[in-house]
Design an enzyme around this catalytic site. Structure first.
Site, short mmCIF file in Angstrom:
data_model
loop_
_atom_site.label_atom_id
_atom_site.label_comp_id
_atom_site.label_asym_id
_atom_site.label_seq_id
_atom_site.Cartn_x
_atom_site.Cartn_y
_atom_site.Cartn_z
N ASN A 148 0.80 -1.23 0.00
CA ASN A 148 0.00 0.00 0.00
C ASN A 148 0.83 1.28 0.00
O ASN A 148 0.35 2.31 -0.43
CB ASN A 148 -1.03 -0.02 1.14
CG ASN A 148 -0.41 0.01 2.50
OD1 ASN A 148 0.74 -0.38 2.68
ND2 ASN A 148 -1.17 0.46 3.48
N GLU A 178 5.16 -3.55 12.20
CA GLU A 178 4.14 -2.50 12.07
C GLU A 178 2.94 -3.15 11.40
O GLU A 178 3.04 -3.62 10.26
CB GLU A 178 4.65 -1.36 11.17
CG GLU A 178 5.75 -0.54 11.77
CD GLU A 178 5.31 0.25 12.99
OE1 GLU A 178 4.09 0.41 13.19
OE2 GLU A 178 6.19 0.68 13.73
N CYS A 204 -2.82 2.03 6.46
CA CYS A 204 -2.84 1.49 7.83
C CYS A 204 -3.43 2.52 8.78
O CYS A 204 -3.96 2.17 9.83
CB CYS A 204 -1.45 1.09 8.26
SG CYS A 204 -0.26 2.39 7.98
N GLU A 240 9.11 3.35 13.81
CA GLU A 240 9.89 3.65 12.62
C GLU A 240 9.99 5.16 12.45
O GLU A 240 9.39 5.94 13.18
CB GLU A 240 9.21 3.04 11.40
CG GLU A 240 9.12 1.54 11.51
CD GLU A 240 8.86 0.87 10.17
OE1 GLU A 240 7.78 1.08 9.61
OE2 GLU A 240 9.75 0.14 9.72
P1 NAD Z 1 0.48 -9.06 4.34
O1 NAD Z 1 0.75 -9.37 5.77
O2 NAD Z 1 -0.40 -9.97 3.58
O3 NAD Z 1 1.85 -8.98 3.52
C1 NAD Z 1 2.89 -8.12 3.89
C2 NAD Z 1 4.21 -8.71 3.42
O4 NAD Z 1 4.46 -9.93 4.12
C3 NAD Z 1 4.24 -9.06 1.93
O5 NAD Z 1 5.51 -8.75 1.39
C4 NAD Z 1 4.05 -10.57 1.94
O6 NAD Z 1 4.61 -11.20 0.81
C5 NAD Z 1 4.80 -10.95 3.20
N1 NAD Z 1 4.41 -12.24 3.77
C6 NAD Z 1 3.19 -12.84 3.73
N2 NAD Z 1 3.24 -14.03 4.38
C7 NAD Z 1 4.51 -14.18 4.84
C8 NAD Z 1 5.17 -15.18 5.59
N3 NAD Z 1 4.55 -16.29 5.99
N4 NAD Z 1 6.47 -15.00 5.90
C9 NAD Z 1 7.12 -13.87 5.52
N5 NAD Z 1 6.55 -12.91 4.79
C10 NAD Z 1 5.25 -13.05 4.47
O7 NAD Z 1 -0.08 -7.56 4.32
P2 NAD Z 1 -0.59 -6.72 3.05
O8 NAD Z 1 -1.92 -7.23 2.66
O9 NAD Z 1 0.47 -6.65 2.02
O10 NAD Z 1 -0.72 -5.26 3.69
C11 NAD Z 1 -1.86 -4.82 4.33
C12 NAD Z 1 -1.67 -4.81 5.83
O11 NAD Z 1 -0.53 -4.01 6.15
C13 NAD Z 1 -2.81 -4.15 6.57
O12 NAD Z 1 -3.12 -4.90 7.71
C14 NAD Z 1 -2.25 -2.79 6.99
O13 NAD Z 1 -2.84 -2.22 8.11
C15 NAD Z 1 -0.83 -3.13 7.21
N6 NAD Z 1 0.01 -1.94 7.15
C16 NAD Z 1 0.51 -1.43 8.31
C17 NAD Z 1 1.30 -0.29 8.32
C18 NAD Z 1 1.87 0.25 9.60
O14 NAD Z 1 2.84 0.98 9.54
N7 NAD Z 1 1.33 -0.07 10.76
C19 NAD Z 1 1.56 0.37 7.11
C20 NAD Z 1 1.01 -0.16 5.93
C21 NAD Z 1 0.25 -1.31 5.96
#
Ligand code: NAD
Length: 502
Positions: A158, A256, A290, A470
């Site tokens: 995102n 995060e 997020c 961060e």
């Molecule tokens: P996601 O958890 O599906 O994926 C995030 C990353 O993790 C991707 O690169 C994915 O390939 C990797 N991943 C997935 N499974 C894994 C595993 N088993 N081992 C290692 N890596 C793995 O999240 P998303 O759908 O890409 O992003 C949306 C989420 O991110 C929402 O919940 C949002 O709130 C959160 N987000 C948080 C922040 C923050 O700073 N708090 C910022 C942006 C997004």
């Protein structure tokens, strides 16, 4: 997720300064969410062997990179900032195409990376430690920051340029080297970002790129014994898995994760301002931030007027091609995300919330192919409802009515998340009580829940994070280890706690 099998690899992993296909030869495609028939590119579907090669390259590069003086590492980041500025428009267009964020927001995403490079380039001349007194005579004491080693960076789609920048810039400024695994929905942005670093002169092996799926490349990176630190942004489900793996491997781990952010609107608020904030906070990036405003906690005295105007304005927002600057909302990132939002709308209805607008895909034929969804407002939402508790990650906001500041704070705090919060009020006493009592890593007064700046700590409490922050100076706590140094110039053996006793 964009996971169709592809015929050939057009783009590569970037390992030790070389663009390489996956060792297995397999790849996956990234599809444009506005027109899913359009393939943005094909990328290596990496596995353990690719991750091994990247970690080994990062380990070798670490020996030389850690010894380069921090101001020189900072100077490299200044060059990165300059090149990102040159490529800002191209990267922003790629981003809008690949993950669907409207162009104006995509430019902001790249700008955040530029700001971040500039901020950390300056940090190269600080990286301050402390000097302090020793309890013994003729003895000098100080602390210095040391790099951690090879860092694994796992990021979401995102903010496909800004989030990698938040992580990778402080990491390399501190003398670490990196293996970066972008999200599978934004591999082209990840590649464009790494190309800029390479072209700006970041040495081979310092930043390595491994494309692929989370459960394959991502998991291999997280479990790799030579990776000393994982910096992750994404969902709580994945974060929890990663925390478990890092716990077992005794790795440093910064997480995060999700949010269920809320904006409080008190009865004394400037309603025009609060309305503008709500529209931007709830529907910017189609709610896929997020820090998105997924709850509006509104005082009973102004709720109906506020909701009526919110609905009128939400209906006027233009939905369409993110590359057309006239549009306010682009598509959701993929079909699964669209289905998730539709599911939550059905849940909201079943729970008895009142749908005031949206709740469906737009009817325009031109938008039928893309993953578009209308801005959606639920009213009469109760704090216990799932749409008031769970992260939806779409253009859906839930209005909850309150009668006092105390009730507003209790309602805002009543979820398992704690990322961003906001209060609109003209009463300074109420504002300061909210600042004190809201359980969130970020509180805005008379501003929406989104709008973080790179020089302030960013992160959340409760299940949003695991205690790290961060951005700003606090990111240095993630990417360095402290060393305490004692220099004894007395010429004799001195014993702490023994020679001197109170
Ligand atoms: P996601 O958890 O599906 O994926 C995030 C990353 O993790 C991707 O690169 C994915 O390939 C990797 N991943 C997935 N499974 C894994 C595993 N088993 N081992 C290692 N890596 C793995 O999240 P998303 O759908 O890409 O992003 C949306 C989420 O991110 C929402 O919940 C949002 O709130 C959160 N987000 C948080 C922040 C923050 O700073 N708090 C910022 C942006 C997004």
């Amino acid at each position: 997720m964009a996971r169709r099998a592809a015929r050939r690899t057009e783009s590569g992993n970037f390992i030790a300064g070389h663009w390489l296909p996956a060792r297995s030869g397999s790849s996956f495609e990234s599809l444009s969410p506005a027109r899913p028939a359009k393939v943005v590119g094909a990328f290596p579907r990496s596995g353990r062997e690719d991750v091994d090669a990247a970690v080994s390259a990062a380990g070798k590069a670490f020996r030389a990179w850690r010894e380069i003086p921090a101001p020189q590492r900072g100077a490299k980041l200044r060059e990165v900032a300059a090149l990102l500025r040159e490529r800002k428009e191209a990267l922003a267009r790629l981003m809008a195409l690949e993950m669907g964020k409207p162009l104006v927001e995509a430019r902001g995403d790249v700008q955040e990376a530029i700001d971040c490079a500039e901020y950390y380039s300056g940090e190269g001349r600080r990286l301050f430690g402390q000097t302090t007194t020793s309890e013994l005579p003729d003895k000098f004491a100080m602390t210095v920051r040391c790099p951690v080693g090879v860092c694994g960076i796992v990021s979401p789609w995102n903010f496909p340029v800004a989030i990698p920048a938040w992580k990778i810039f402080p990491a390399i400024l501190c003398g670490n080297t990196v293996v970066f695994k972008p999200a599978e929905d934004s591999p082209a942005c990840g590649e464009g970002f790494v190309r800029a670093l390479h072209d700006a002169g970041v040495p081979a092996g310092v930043v390595n790129l491994v494309q692929g799926l989370g459960e394959e490349a991502g998991a291999a990176l997280v479990h790799h014994p030579d990776v000393r630190l994982i910096s992750f942004t994404g969902s709580c489900e994945t974060g929890s898995l990663i925390a478990g793996a890092c716990g077992q491997g005794l790795k440093r781990c910064s997480l995060e994760m999700g949010g269920k952010n809320a904006q409080i609107v008190m009865d004394d608020a400037d309603l025009n301002l609060a309305l503008e904030g709500a529209l931007w906070g709830a529907f910017g990036t189609s709610g896929q931030r997020c820090t998105a405003t997924s709850r509006l906690i509104v005082h009973k005295k102004v709720r109906e007027a506020f909701v009526r105007r919110l609905v009128t304005q939400a209906r006027k927002l233009r939905i369409g091609d993110p590359l057309d600057s006239m549009n306010h909302l682009g598509p959701l990132v993929n079909a699964a995300q669209l289905a998730r939002v539709e599911r939550y709308v059905a849940i909201g209805r079943e729970e008895g919330a009142r749908l005031r607008c949206g709740g469906k895909r737009p009817s325009a034929k031109a938008l039928a192919q893309g993953h578009y969804f209308e801005p959606t407002v639920f009213d009469a939402v109760k704090p216990s409802m799932r749409i008031a508790q769970e992260e939806i990650f779409g253009p859906v906001t839930a209005v909850l009515e309150i009668r006092s500041l105390e009730e507003a704070i209790e309602t805002l705090n009543g979820t398992s998340y704690g990322l961003s919060s906001s209060i609109y009020t003209r009463d300074v006493n109420k504002a300061f009580r909210a600042i004190r009592d809201l359980e969130a890593g970020i509180t805005y007064v008379n501003g929406p829940t989104i709008g973080a700046e790179v020089h302030l700590p960013f992160g959340g409490v409760k299940q949003t994070g695991n205690g790290h922050r961060e951005a700003g100076e606090t990111a240095l706590e993630i990417f360095t280890e402290w060393k305490s140094v004692y220099v004894d110039y007395s010429g004799r053996l001195q014993k702490a706690q023994i020679d001197v006793q109170a």
